[in-house]
Write a protein that holds these residues in place. Structure first.
Motif: not given
Length: 71
Positions: A7-33
């Protein structure tokens, strides 16, 4: 605006950072935990940004990405 599933929202950088970080965490998951922790992150994201307002497509995309990763 979504660019390469990020996501790219120039007016809301914290939203952009939080969304992208959460997305990266989901994509990097390898275990059920790890997926369990990622689902908690999605829940926290939705609770936090529900108060200030954000596009619902972001939470849908996070939920969908998490669901696909669980499969």
């Amino acid at each position: 605006m979504l660019i390469n599933n990020k996501v790219m929202y120039p007016k809301h950088p914290p939203l952009e950072k939080a969304y992208n970080k959460t997305l990266l965490v989901i994509e990097s998951c390898n275990t059920e935990e790890q997926l369990t922790v990622a689902s908690k992150m999605v829940k926290n994201f939705k609770n936090l940004y529900k108060q200030v307002g954000y596009p619902k497509s972001l939470s849908y995309n996070l939920e969908n990405t998490l669901k696909l990763k669980k499969l």
